[in-house]
Motif scaffolding. Structure first.
Motif, PDB file in Angstrom:
ATOM      1  N   PHE A  16       0.712  -1.106  -0.046  1.00 40.73           N
ATOM      2  CA  PHE A  16       0.182  -0.064  -0.055  1.00 40.73           C
ATOM      3  C   PHE A  16       0.965   1.166   0.040  1.00 40.73           C
ATOM      4  CE2 PHE A  16      -2.620  -2.818   2.597  1.00 40.73           C
ATOM      5  CZ  PHE A  16      -3.813  -3.368   1.685  1.00 40.73           C
ATOM      6  N   ARG A  17       0.577   2.222  -0.704  1.00 44.64           N
ATOM      7  CA  ARG A  17       0.840   3.558  -0.462  1.00 44.64           C
ATOM      8  C   ARG A  17      -0.350   4.320   0.176  1.00 44.64           C
ATOM      9  NH1 ARG A  17       1.245   7.458  -4.140  1.00 44.64           N
ATOM     10  NH2 ARG A  17       0.218   5.934  -5.923  1.00 44.64           N
ATOM     11  N   PRO A  18       0.216   4.503   1.688  1.00 43.18           N
ATOM     12  CA  PRO A  18      -0.932   4.600   2.586  1.00 43.18           C
ATOM     13  C   PRO A  18      -1.097   6.180   3.030  1.00 43.18           C
ATOM     14  CG  PRO A  18       0.937   3.970   3.953  1.00 43.18           C
ATOM     15  CD  PRO A  18       1.315   3.864   2.472  1.00 43.18           C
ATOM     16  N   ALA A  19      -2.162   6.357   3.698  1.00 36.47           N
ATOM     17  CA  ALA A  19      -2.614   7.816   4.058  1.00 36.47           C
ATOM     18  C   ALA A  19      -3.540   7.654   5.458  1.00 36.47           C
ATOM     19  CB  ALA A  19      -3.065   8.909   3.403  1.00 36.47           C
ATOM     20  N   THR A 220      -4.076  12.428  -4.343  1.00 42.39           N
ATOM     21  CA  THR A 220      -3.002  11.202  -3.403  1.00 42.39           C
ATOM     22  C   THR A 220      -4.056  10.610  -2.562  1.00 42.39           C
ATOM     23  OG1 THR A 220      -2.490  12.949  -2.049  1.00 42.39           O
ATOM     24  CG2 THR A 220      -1.111  12.883  -3.934  1.00 42.39           C
ATOM     25  N   PRO A 221      -3.576   9.505  -1.921  1.00 40.97           N
ATOM     26  CA  PRO A 221      -4.165   8.842  -0.736  1.00 40.97           C
ATOM     27  C   PRO A 221      -4.289  10.096   0.196  1.00 40.97           C
ATOM     28  CG  PRO A 221      -2.717   7.401  -1.665  1.00 40.97           C
ATOM     29  CD  PRO A 221      -2.533   8.810  -2.392  1.00 40.97           C
ATOM     30  N   VAL A 245      -6.748   5.225   3.712  1.00 42.24           N
ATOM     31  CA  VAL A 245      -6.857   5.034   2.256  1.00 42.24           C
ATOM     32  C   VAL A 245      -5.328   4.599   1.762  1.00 42.24           C
ATOM     33  CG1 VAL A 245      -7.032   6.525  -0.020  1.00 42.24           C
ATOM     34  CG2 VAL A 245      -8.418   7.150   1.793  1.00 42.24           C
ATOM     35  N   GLY A 246      -5.487   3.702   0.853  1.00 44.56           N
ATOM     36  CA  GLY A 246      -4.058   3.199   0.403  1.00 44.56           C
ATOM     37  C   GLY A 246      -4.236   2.643  -1.165  1.00 44.56           C
ATOM     38  N   ASP A 247      -3.335   3.153  -1.832  1.00 45.85           N
ATOM     39  CA  ASP A 247      -3.081   2.687  -3.252  1.00 45.85           C
ATOM     40  C   ASP A 247      -2.360   1.522  -3.363  1.00 45.85           C
ATOM     41  OD1 ASP A 247      -4.577   4.852  -4.012  1.00 45.85           O
ATOM     42  OD2 ASP A 247      -2.938   6.026  -4.681  1.00 45.85           O
TER      43      ASP A 247
END
Length: 289
Positions: A16-19, A220-221, A245-247
């Protein structure tokens, strides 16, 4: 540009690319939501409303699950890992009540999404939600463990009846100190380019699903998470709200740093016994490693 991380079979590892963003809202005195976001784990826990020490329940369960994941080794069974984490979290809450009887009845929802390098595993109990945005299409990954959802399943009411139903907030399953939790754990198929959202009902109860999809599909996230929280506040902010949120992207999910804590999880005072959770996670890893 960094080359994709691949295993021997040439299948890329995914992460994940998380926020993560959380707010107590405009009505509540404190934040009983907890959140965690990292390359390998997204998590939201929401202290069940009306019960004692909701912030302790959510923060402690979030801490246990994150500790188990951080203490795990690569290629461990992700379903077993999450099952063991929830089992210990249940015992951990019981210990918290024994230490302070005023916490009796504390409970929390839990929705967690784990990336293990080979795929993704979802653990869910309660009325927090998981969503998948793939292209323009938003779908719900979780089923609400609520009385009104049971009534919908039985055909006694429709989904349109839920927002005005007098028992819409009654949660029928959660992680508690008194009853062994009945948690749904299942593998989910995600792919690069997907965006996932885990959120507390402070978002889903007040922001229509089509609006959630529109806001999730922007930027973005970090941008998306903040816009979703802002939408819940604009709708009245009548509850705590947390958005993770995660990409889904190529990369190594087994990163042991840069996890982001939000909500009650950020305050160590809310944790029953941080050392016990970490020790149990390390003991488990040594046993199954």
């Amino acid at each position: 540009m960094q080359a994709p991380i691949r295993r021997g079979d040439e299948v890329p590892m995914l992460r994940f690319r998380p926020a993560a963003t959380s707010d107590r809202g405009l009505v509540r005195d404190n934040n009983e939501d907890s959140g965690y976001a990292s390359a390998g784990l997204l998590l939201v826990a929401d202290g069940v409303g009306g019960n004692a020490a909701g912030e302790v329940a959510s923060a402690s369960v979030a801490h246990v699950v994150a500790s188990f994941v951080l203490g795990s080794r690569e290629r461990q069974d992700p379903v077993a890992l999450l099952s063991d984490a929830v089992e210990f979290a249940f015992a951990h809450l019981g210990d918290g009540v024994r230490r302070d009887p005023a916490r009796a009845g504390m409970a929390t929802t839990l929705t967690a999404l784990l990336a293990d390098g080979d795929g993704f595993t979802l653990a869910h109990v309660g009325d927090s939600r998981g969503y998948l945005l793939r292209g323009p299409d938003l779908c719900q990954l979780t089923r609400d463990d609520t009385l009104v959802q049971e009534l919908v399943d039985e055909g006694r009411i429709t989904r349109q009846d839920i927002p005005t139903h007098p028992y819409r907030s009654v949660v029928v399953r959660s992680v508690t100190a008194g009853t062994t939790p009945d948690v749904t754990i299942a593998r989910v198929a995600l792919q690069p380019g997907d965006r996932v959202l885990l959120c507390s009902d402070g978002l889903s109860d007040f922001v229509p699903e089509h609006v959630i999809g529109d806001l999730l599909d922007v930027g973005t996230p970090t941008t998306a998470a903040q816009r979703l929280v802002d939408a819940a506040l604009a709708a009245g902010g009548r509850d705590n709200v947390t958005c993770i949120v995660g990409d889904v992207d190529e990369g190594n999910p087994h990163v042991r740093h840069n996890g982001h804590l939000v909500g009650a999880h950020r305050n160590p005072v809310n944790l029953i016994d941080p050392a016990a959770a970490l020790a149990q996670s390390l003991a488990r890893a040594a046993t199954v490693g």
